[in-house]
Design a protein around this motif. Structure first.
Motif, PDB file in Angstrom:
ATOM      1  N   ASN A 612       0.852  -1.186   0.000  1.00 43.68           N
ATOM      2  CA  ASN A 612       0.000   0.000   0.000  1.00 43.68           C
ATOM      3  C   ASN A 612       0.887   1.234   0.000  1.00 43.68           C
ATOM      4  N   VAL A 613       0.445   2.243  -0.725  1.00 39.37           N
ATOM      5  CA  VAL A 613       1.189   3.498  -0.768  1.00 39.37           C
ATOM      6  C   VAL A 613       0.201   4.656  -0.649  1.00 39.37           C
ATOM      7  N   GLY A 614       0.599   5.718   0.042  1.00 40.13           N
ATOM      8  CA  GLY A 614      -0.241   6.903   0.184  1.00 40.13           C
ATOM      9  C   GLY A 614       0.591   8.160   0.059  1.00 40.13           C
ATOM     10  N   TYR A 615       0.010   9.178  -0.570  1.00 40.38           N
ATOM     11  CA  TYR A 615       0.743  10.438  -0.764  1.00 40.38           C
ATOM     12  C   TYR A 615      -0.248  11.590  -0.714  1.00 40.38           C
ATOM     13  N   ILE A 616       0.031  12.566   0.135  1.00 41.70           N
ATOM     14  CA  ILE A 616      -0.829  13.735   0.285  1.00 41.70           C
ATOM     15  C   ILE A 616      -0.086  14.955  -0.240  1.00 41.70           C
ATOM     16  N   SER A 617      -0.759  15.718  -1.096  1.00 42.55           N
ATOM     17  CA  SER A 617      -0.126  16.899  -1.678  1.00 42.55           C
ATOM     18  C   SER A 617      -1.119  18.058  -1.693  1.00 42.55           C
ATOM     19  N   ASN A 618      -0.605  19.241  -1.990  1.00 39.40           N
ATOM     20  CA  ASN A 618      -1.412  20.467  -2.105  1.00 39.40           C
ATOM     21  C   ASN A 618      -2.234  20.723  -0.847  1.00 39.40           C
ATOM     22  N   ASP A 619      -1.705  20.340   0.296  1.00 41.29           N
ATOM     23  CA  ASP A 619      -2.477  20.520   1.520  1.00 41.29           C
ATOM     24  C   ASP A 619      -2.250  21.908   2.088  1.00 41.29           C
ATOM     25  N   LYS A 620      -3.325  22.591   2.329  1.00 40.64           N
ATOM     26  CA  LYS A 620      -3.261  23.925   2.952  1.00 40.64           C
ATOM     27  C   LYS A 620      -3.654  23.830   4.419  1.00 40.64           C
ATOM     28  N   THR A 621      -4.754  23.134   4.673  1.00 45.51           N
ATOM     29  CA  THR A 621      -5.163  22.884   6.064  1.00 45.51           C
ATOM     30  C   THR A 621      -5.495  21.411   6.166  1.00 45.51           C
ATOM     31  N   LEU A 622      -4.661  20.673   6.862  1.00 42.24           N
ATOM     32  CA  LEU A 622      -4.832  19.231   6.952  1.00 42.24           C
ATOM     33  C   LEU A 622      -4.906  18.819   8.402  1.00 42.24           C
ATOM     34  N   ILE A 659       4.111  12.585  20.225  1.00 38.87           N
ATOM     35  CA  ILE A 659       2.716  12.652  19.807  1.00 38.87           C
ATOM     36  C   ILE A 659       2.543  11.981  18.441  1.00 38.87           C
ATOM     37  N   GLU A 660       1.315  11.510  18.189  1.00 37.91           N
ATOM     38  CA  GLU A 660       1.011  10.814  16.935  1.00 37.91           C
ATOM     39  C   GLU A 660       0.706  11.859  15.863  1.00 37.91           C
ATOM     40  N   THR A 661       1.733  12.199  15.109  1.00 40.61           N
ATOM     41  CA  THR A 661       1.605  13.312  14.157  1.00 40.61           C
ATOM     42  C   THR A 661       1.163  12.874  12.771  1.00 40.61           C
ATOM     43  N   GLY A 662       1.350  11.612  12.437  1.00 41.28           N
ATOM     44  CA  GLY A 662       1.034  11.185  11.079  1.00 41.28           C
ATOM     45  C   GLY A 662       2.056  11.691  10.086  1.00 41.28           C
ATOM     46  N   GLY A 663       1.846  11.368   8.822  1.00 44.03           N
ATOM     47  CA  GLY A 663       2.752  11.794   7.766  1.00 44.03           C
ATOM     48  C   GLY A 663       2.004  12.021   6.473  1.00 44.03           C
ATOM     49  N   LYS A 664       2.702  12.603   5.510  1.00 41.06           N
ATOM     50  CA  LYS A 664       2.106  12.858   4.201  1.00 41.06           C
ATOM     51  C   LYS A 664       2.448  11.773   3.187  1.00 41.06           C
ATOM     52  N   LYS A 665       3.439  10.964   3.527  1.00 43.59           N
ATOM     53  CA  LYS A 665       3.866   9.912   2.610  1.00 43.59           C
ATOM     54  C   LYS A 665       3.980   8.601   3.394  1.00 43.59           C
ATOM     55  N   SER A 666       3.496   7.540   2.834  1.00 37.44           N
ATOM     56  CA  SER A 666       3.617   6.251   3.509  1.00 37.44           C
ATOM     57  C   SER A 666       3.687   5.129   2.488  1.00 37.44           C
ATOM     58  N   GLY A 695       6.510   9.342   6.439  1.00 37.32           N
ATOM     59  CA  GLY A 695       7.155  10.602   6.780  1.00 37.32           C
ATOM     60  C   GLY A 695       6.410  11.781   6.197  1.00 37.32           C
ATOM     61  N   ASP A 696       6.931  12.975   6.478  1.00 37.64           N
ATOM     62  CA  ASP A 696       6.365  14.212   5.936  1.00 37.64           C
ATOM     63  C   ASP A 696       7.148  14.670   4.714  1.00 37.64           C
ATOM     64  N   SER A 697       8.392  15.075   4.917  1.00 37.74           N
ATOM     65  CA  SER A 697       9.201  15.539   3.794  1.00 37.74           C
ATOM     66  C   SER A 697       9.910  14.390   3.093  1.00 37.74           C
ATOM     67  N   ASP A 698      10.308  13.363   3.842  1.00 35.80           N
ATOM     68  CA  ASP A 698      10.965  12.194   3.263  1.00 35.80           C
ATOM     69  C   ASP A 698      10.138  10.948   3.556  1.00 35.80           C
ATOM     70  N   ASP A 700      11.200   7.894   4.282  1.00 35.00           N
ATOM     71  CA  ASP A 700      11.711   6.978   5.296  1.00 35.00           C
ATOM     72  C   ASP A 700      12.084   7.666   6.602  1.00 35.00           C
ATOM     73  N   GLU A 701      11.333   8.700   6.956  1.00 32.80           N
ATOM     74  CA  GLU A 701      11.611   9.343   8.247  1.00 32.80           C
ATOM     75  C   GLU A 701      11.362   8.367   9.401  1.00 32.80           C
ATOM     76  N   HIS A 702      10.390   7.500   9.221  1.00 31.30           N
ATOM     77  CA  HIS A 702      10.084   6.488  10.235  1.00 31.30           C
ATOM     78  C   HIS A 702       9.981   5.138   9.541  1.00 31.30           C
ATOM     79  N   GLU A 703      10.775   4.196   9.998  1.00 30.60           N
ATOM     80  CA  GLU A 703      10.853   2.869   9.389  1.00 30.60           C
ATOM     81  C   GLU A 703      10.582   1.806  10.458  1.00 30.60           C
ATOM     82  N   ARG A 704       9.662   0.881  10.158  1.00 27.01           N
ATOM     83  CA  ARG A 704       9.354  -0.184  11.092  1.00 27.01           C
ATOM     84  C   ARG A 704       9.147  -1.496  10.317  1.00 27.01           C
ATOM     85  N   TYR A 705       9.477  -2.596  10.984  1.00 27.03           N
ATOM     86  CA  TYR A 705       9.212  -3.904  10.383  1.00 27.03           C
ATOM     87  C   TYR A 705       9.017  -4.947  11.475  1.00 27.03           C
TER      88      TYR A 705
END
Length: 747
Positions: A612-622, A659-666, A695-698, A700-705
């Motif tokens: 699964n892959v997810g990508y969030i872009s053009n976000d002004k208020t998220l 805190i559980e901040t989430g990310g824009k890319k996964s 992660g947000d900008s990258d 692989d900011e957070h990697e788990r397995y």
């Protein structure tokens, strides 16, 4: 047979014949005189002669009712004296375990009301012994006691006493003369295997002798040599040395291996009207020039060629492989001789087993119907399409040849329990105890329409939904679905309430592909965010999302519940900002690949790859609840749901907090191996490895397995998944668990 004639009385009469004035019977108890007279063939007014007397007694004996018969005559008055065989009045079994009781009862073929004779008893004993020998039990003793139930002894009580023998255990299998292949190489193929040290444990060979399979094992061993290219291999009949003192045996085969062959040339001989591009076909074969010969790949290539010809309308085609061996060069040339029969057209398509599902729901999934030229790919795709609906536990297609040019197809389905009122209980990562209840049906009234009403409660969540889907609107290629929902979720650091609806219009654009367009409107409220979340840019308050979601989905798998081949893939893009106060673009993709390894390991082993892959872009208020998170049963098992990523936020005078901040890319993916545990109840064992990054900008900011194993089981309450998991690179601030399961419907 005993036939007695009273010649002292009849000698002169029978010489010239005498007219029968009356016929009486002596000794009849169970058969009426009228029936007995009809059987004898004698009639009043006929002449009684030696020939007619002999014929009458023969007729009586042929019925099997009598053990003795003779005829007396005086002045035309005939008396037929008979002795009837006893009747079996009652049959009991002793010494038979409950699992075998009904089988033994049937194979003895001794039933109340049946005429008793010694031959039936002997046959009953033999059949019982043969049954237990086929199961591996030897020296079985069967006795039958006879007890009369009345003074005349014409009603018997039979007691079948079975003393089941002992199992013969194969202690050793010898391959005399074998050098290239050892026992471990032929062990998976043969039915009679030597006992392993842990033979008493499930999954290990117990060494039980199977006499029924013993004559076929030499051919199985020979085929293992053929698979490795030893075309001159020869295997003797099995020599079984049995030790009845301890019920063990040693099994020996004498083997001549010969040499290993390579393929020198591959060709196809086929009628010109087929217009086969033999060069390209041969390129797709497993066996080519220079390859080591293998009977397994030979059969695989024959099947490919047969399917190609069958797709042209020749349902019946003979593929005869001619092998030309050169014993000097140890090479073999393969020529596939194609002999097609007549072109076949489909005459009738009949459907059976669909007590609930209407015929039209089944027919709309068929790619091969009446009047069309036979095509095997179309037929296979039709069968798989029906399996993918989830309406059926099993779908079988039977072909019946009607004439040289016509065939009938019978679609036999076994309907699955699509409708249910269920309650589920589970333990989800981060959710704790999870309870669910639903009323749902994937096939309402047999129409193919899906509907559901559900509610779900866990430690942190309360949600409910009402939805429906019509996958074939007016039996067309269009679909329509929609749902309304509400949820009240309590996360570790904040609360979320939301309600909304969505509506989806879909269209088929091929056998395996659908496109969709969804509109969704949702109002949500977030509360409880503290100053650490504020520092990270998240705020409490209400949000309205109005979005349009185009999507495409591909599915060519062969089954709804346990796919063994095929791909499921999808891509969706959610455009928000069509009103409301959210403005972002979220792209989601998923991919699942199922591959059966049976052709390679001769075992129902399934390899799965899921991503699964997810990508969030053009976000002004998220808001935080719309970010990408990982963890839980559907992404990285062993980590709590929505617990990845966590970031450390520090405030002056307040310290630091994760805190559980989430990310824009996964991105997350899983490798799985699934194999049968208990076939008869659809239970399988699974091993897996999960990996994900977010992660947000990258990326692989957070990697788990993580890795683990578990059980998947289709229960009457719904699919059950139970896993033991080991997080492999957890951080001190991660929320993890080592065990989780779900059962029942979760929405």
């Amino acid at each position: 047979m005993k036939k007695t004639i009273s010649y002292l009385v009849l000698s002169s009469n029978l010489l010239f014949g005498v007219t029968i004035k009356s016929i009486d019977f002596d000794g009849l108890e169970q058969i009426s005189p009228t029936v007995a007279q009809n059987i004898s063939g004698l009639k009043i007014g006929d002449n009684l002669t030696g020939l007619s007397t002999d014929r009458a007694i023969t007729n009586l004996f042929n019925q099997g009712y009598f053990s003795d018969a003779y005829i007396a005559e005086k002045n035309g008055h005939v008396t037929i004296h008979v002795k009837e065989k006893p009747i079996i009045a009652k049959v009991d079994l002793q010494g038979v375990v409950s699992n075998d009781f009904e089988i033994i009862k049937n194979i003895t073929n001794l039933k109340p009301g049946q005429t008793f004779d010694k031959l039936s008893l002997k046959n009953a004993k033999d059949r019982v012994k043969q049954y237990y020998e086929a199961k591996g039990y030897f020296d079985t003793v069967v006795e039958i006691e006879e007890s009369p139930l009345n003074e005349n002894k014409n009603a018997l009580h039979l007691t079948v006493i079975v003393n089941r023998g002992e199992i013969i255990t194969i202690k050793k299998v010898n391959l005399v003369g074998a050098d290239k292949l050892k026992y471990k190489h032929i062990e998976p193929a043969v039915a009679n295997k030597q006992r392993e040290k842990l033979g008493w444990m499930w999954g290990f060979n117990n060494g039980k002798l199977k006499t029924v399979d013993l004559p076929n094992d030499p051919a199985r061993i020979k085929d293992e040599y053929y698979k490795k290219g030893y075309l001159d291999a020869n295997v003797s009949s099995p020599f079984l040395n049995t030790y009845m003192s301890n019920y063990t045996a040693e099994l020996t085969y004498y083997v001549e291996e010969g040499s290993q062959y390579k393929v020198s040339d591959v060709s196809i001989e086929a009628p010109g009207f087929l217009n086969l591009d033999t060069t390209n076909i041969i390129k797709k074969f497993k066996l080519g020039s220079g390859d080591r010969f293998s009977s397994k790949w030979l059969r695989n290539d024959m099947e490919k060629l047969e399917n190609m010809i069958a797709d042209m309308g020749y349902a019946y085609v003979d593929i005869n492989p001619a092998l030309s061996q050169n014993k000097e060069t140890l090479e073999v040339a393969i020529k596939y001789i194609v002999v097609p029969h007549e072109e076949i057209f489909v005459r009738n398509v009949t459907i059976s087993g669909n007590e609930k599902t209407s015929d039209k729901v089944i027919r709309r999934e068929m790619y091969l119907t009446e009047g069309e030229k036979y095509n095997r790919t179309d037929l296979r795709d039709s069968q798989n399409a029906l399996r993918r609906t989830g309406y059926f536990d099993n779908v079988e297609v039977t072909e019946t040849k009607i004439s040289d040019k016509e065939i009938d197809l019978n679609i036999a389905v076994e309907e699955a329990p699509t409708g249910s009122i269920t309650g589920g209980i589970g333990y989800g990562s981060g959710d704790g105890l999870l309870l669910s209840a639903s009323v749902s049906d994937r096939n309402l009234f047999g129409s193919g329409i899906r509907g559901s009403v559900s509610i779900e409660k866990s430690d942190d969540k309360l949600s409910g939904s009402i939805g429906f889907t019509n996958p074939r609107l007016y039996d067309s290629i269009y679909s329509l679905s929609g749902s309304i929902y509400a949820r009240d979720w309590e996360w570790d650091d904040y609360k979320e309430k939301a309600y909304g609806f969505n509506a989806t219009l879909g269209r088929q654009i091929g056998r395996y592909t659908n496109i969709y367009l969804t509109y969704e409107l949702e109002k949500s409220r977030i509360s409880g965010l503290d100053e650490f979340y504020a520092a990270a840019g998240y705020q409490n308050g209400e949000n309205i999302k109005s979005s349009l979601i185009p999507a495409i989905r591909f599915n060519n798998t062969d089954d709804y519940y346990i796919p063994r081949s095929g791909i499921i893939a999808g891509l969706s893009v959610e455009y928000t900002g069509l009103g409301g106060d959210m403005d972002y673009i979220k792209t989601l993709g998923d991919f699942k690949w199922f591959f059966s390894l049976r052709d390679y390991v001769d075992y129902d082993l399934i390899f799965r790859y899921k991503a699964n892959v997810g990508y969030i872009s053009n976000d002004k208020t998220l808001p935080v609840n719309k970010k990408q998170f990982l963890g839980g049963m559907r992404s990285i098992r062993g980590y709590d749901g929505r617990s990845i990523p966590r970031n450390q936020i520090c405030l002056d005078g307040k310290g630091c907090k994760y805190i559980e901040t989430g990310g824009k890319k996964s991105f997350n993916n899983s490798l799985e191996l699934s194999f049968p545990l208990i076939d008869r109840i659809n239970m399988r064992f699974v091993t897996f490895f999960d990996y994900g990054i977010v992660g947000d900008s990258d990326w692989d900011e957070h990697e788990r397995y993580s890795a683990g194993a578990g059980i998947e089981w289709r229960t009457p309450m719904g699919p059950l998944q139970l896993f033991w998991v080991k997080p492999l690179n957890k951080e001190p601030y991660d929320s993890t668990n080592s065990f989780e399961f779900t059962i029942g419907a979760t929405f």
